[in-house]
Design a protein around this motif. Structure first.
Motif, mmCIF file in Angstrom:
data_model
loop_
_atom_site.group_PDB
_atom_site.id
_atom_site.type_symbol
_atom_site.label_atom_id
_atom_site.label_comp_id
_atom_site.label_asym_id
_atom_site.label_seq_id
_atom_site.Cartn_x
_atom_site.Cartn_y
_atom_site.Cartn_z
ATOM 1 N N ASP A 1 -9.034 1.383 -14.785
ATOM 2 C CA ASP A 1 -9.435 1.504 -13.387
ATOM 3 C C ASP A 1 -8.377 2.283 -12.626
ATOM 4 O O ASP A 1 -7.221 2.385 -13.044
ATOM 5 N N THR A 2 -8.782 2.836 -11.497
ATOM 6 C CA THR A 2 -7.880 3.696 -10.738
ATOM 7 C C THR A 2 -6.761 2.916 -10.053
ATOM 8 O O THR A 2 -5.724 3.487 -9.720
ATOM 9 N N GLY A 3 -6.951 1.619 -9.852
ATOM 10 C CA GLY A 3 -5.924 0.829 -9.181
ATOM 11 C C GLY A 3 -4.634 0.723 -9.954
ATOM 12 O O GLY A 3 -3.568 0.506 -9.358
ATOM 13 N N GLU A 4 -4.702 0.893 -11.265
ATOM 14 C CA GLU A 4 -3.490 0.780 -12.063
ATOM 15 C C GLU A 4 -2.475 1.869 -11.716
ATOM 16 O O GLU A 4 -1.261 1.652 -11.804
ATOM 17 N N ALA A 5 -2.946 3.048 -11.324
ATOM 18 C CA ALA A 5 -2.039 4.159 -11.039
ATOM 19 C C ALA A 5 -1.049 3.806 -9.941
ATOM 20 O O ALA A 5 0.127 4.175 -10.000
ATOM 21 N N ARG A 6 -1.509 3.095 -8.915
ATOM 22 C CA ARG A 6 -0.605 2.696 -7.837
ATOM 23 C C ARG A 6 0.515 1.805 -8.385
ATOM 24 O O ARG A 6 1.679 1.945 -8.000
ATOM 25 N N LEU A 7 0.172 0.907 -9.290
ATOM 26 C CA LEU A 7 1.171 0.030 -9.895
ATOM 27 C C LEU A 7 2.177 0.827 -10.717
ATOM 28 O O LEU A 7 3.386 0.620 -10.615
ATOM 29 N N ALA B 1 -1.448 11.614 -3.834
ATOM 30 C CA ALA B 1 -1.117 11.228 -2.461
ATOM 31 C C ALA B 1 -0.351 9.913 -2.402
ATOM 32 O O ALA B 1 0.193 9.565 -1.351
ATOM 33 N N LEU B 2 -0.277 9.189 -3.514
ATOM 34 C CA LEU B 2 0.427 7.911 -3.544
ATOM 35 C C LEU B 2 1.937 8.126 -3.555
ATOM 36 O O LEU B 2 2.423 9.182 -3.980
ATOM 37 N N PRO B 3 2.722 7.145 -3.117
ATOM 38 C CA PRO B 3 4.171 7.230 -3.305
ATOM 39 C C PRO B 3 4.484 7.417 -4.785
ATOM 40 O O PRO B 3 3.978 6.685 -5.634
ATOM 41 N N ARG C 1 5.188 12.592 -9.526
ATOM 42 C CA ARG C 1 5.577 12.376 -10.923
ATOM 43 C C ARG C 1 4.364 12.169 -11.835
ATOM 44 O O ARG C 1 4.530 11.809 -13.001
ATOM 45 N N LEU C 2 3.166 12.378 -11.317
ATOM 46 C CA LEU C 2 1.982 12.349 -12.168
ATOM 47 C C LEU C 2 2.018 13.582 -13.072
ATOM 48 O O LEU C 2 2.008 14.709 -12.588
#
Length: 279
Positions: free
Chosen positions: A57-63, A97-99, A103-104
């Motif tokens: 899921d996309t939410g993991e990227a923020r973590l 766009a995330l903090p 580094r992606l």
């Protein structure tokens, strides 16, 4: 500069369903940036690539991107995304766009869990892979050995995309599956836009009884086909702990690789493939 091109971090409350397998009890716990940094320091590893952990899921990227603040050794993140999704471009823009989004460095999907060995031949998947390449990102191939042939076709038809084969395509080491794996791998390795990770091999062998000699033919064949300039070291920590401590995997790989291959495999290839910058 030593780079571990493949590891994971997760918390035991983050919903990784695959960890419910009873065989995975030893790694069904939190692995934090503090745990990671201890392993890196003990083994002289300078930088790492943090890879999505199969949550899907996309939410993991923020973590994952959030871990950068606690572990400066993480030089890049490979996040999950579905290449066939019609909202793929929006997903990638959201990640950036995330903090820590600068580094992606790559994208991965759990293709190994898809029954179709020709999944990578699909038009919608190919369209997404091209978009990932156009976005300047690598695509990690998390695939089974029977999906390598389709990956080779995708790499042939999409020469501008940087493909990274995780775990050498998961050869059936415990079953002695060298010959069939090698034939398909040779075709994939013939594509200059493909690199591969020497990672995850001990867990494809017998966890309790494997030896370096069990892995040697696979590592040597990969070196013959790809050359050191297209191979990179990955620990697959903490999954590797099912079969080997971090330090043992580093030692085994070092013992098998010829001295003149180690600089590229243990750092140079990863830096080039993932476009890492030196801070």
């Amino acid at each position: 500069m030593i780079v571990d091109a493949h590891h994971h971090l997760w918390r035991d409350d983050q919903g990784y369903a695959w960890l419910d397998d009873p065989n995975l009890t030893p790694i069904r716990r939190t692995f934090s940036p503090t745990d990671l940094r201890a392993e890196l320091a003990a083994n002289g590893v300078d930088r790492t690539i943090l890879v999505e952990g199969g949550r899907g899921d996309t939410g993991e990227a923020r973590l994952l991107l959030g871990y950068l603040a606690d572990a400066p050794e993480i030089a890049g993140v490979v996040a999950w995304a579905d290449p066939a999704s019609p909202t793929l471009l929006e997903t990638l823009a959201g990640y950036r766009a995330l903090p820590g989004g600068d580094r992606l460095v790559g994208v991965r999907a759990q293709i190994q869990g898809i029954d179709d060995p020709g999944y990578l031949d699909r038009d919608d998947v190919r369209l997404g892979l091209r978009a990932i390449g156009d976005a300047g990102l690598a695509f990690d191939l998390c695939i089974r050995a029977d999906q390598i042939a389709a990956a080779a076709r995708a790499a042939r038809d999409l020469p501008s995309v940087r493909f990274v084969l995780d775990h050498l395509g998961k050869p059936a080491i415990r079953d002695g599956g060298l010959a069939s794996w090698s034939a398909d791998l040779a075709t994939l390795a013939g594509r200059p836009n493909v690199t591969a990770k020497l990672s995850g091999l001990a867990t494809e062998a017998s966890w309790k009884t494997w030896t370096a000699d069990d892995l040697r033919p696979y590592i040597e064949e990969a070196l013959r086909l790809f050359g050191a300039e297209r191979l990179m070291f990955g620990s697959d920590w903490p999954v590797c702990l099912l079969a080997t401590p971090y330090a043992e995997w580093v030692s085994v790989l070092t013992s098998i690789l010829p001295a003149d291959a180690r600089e590229m495999v243990f750092g140079g290839t990863a830096e080039r493939t993932y476009h890492l910058t030196r801070d």
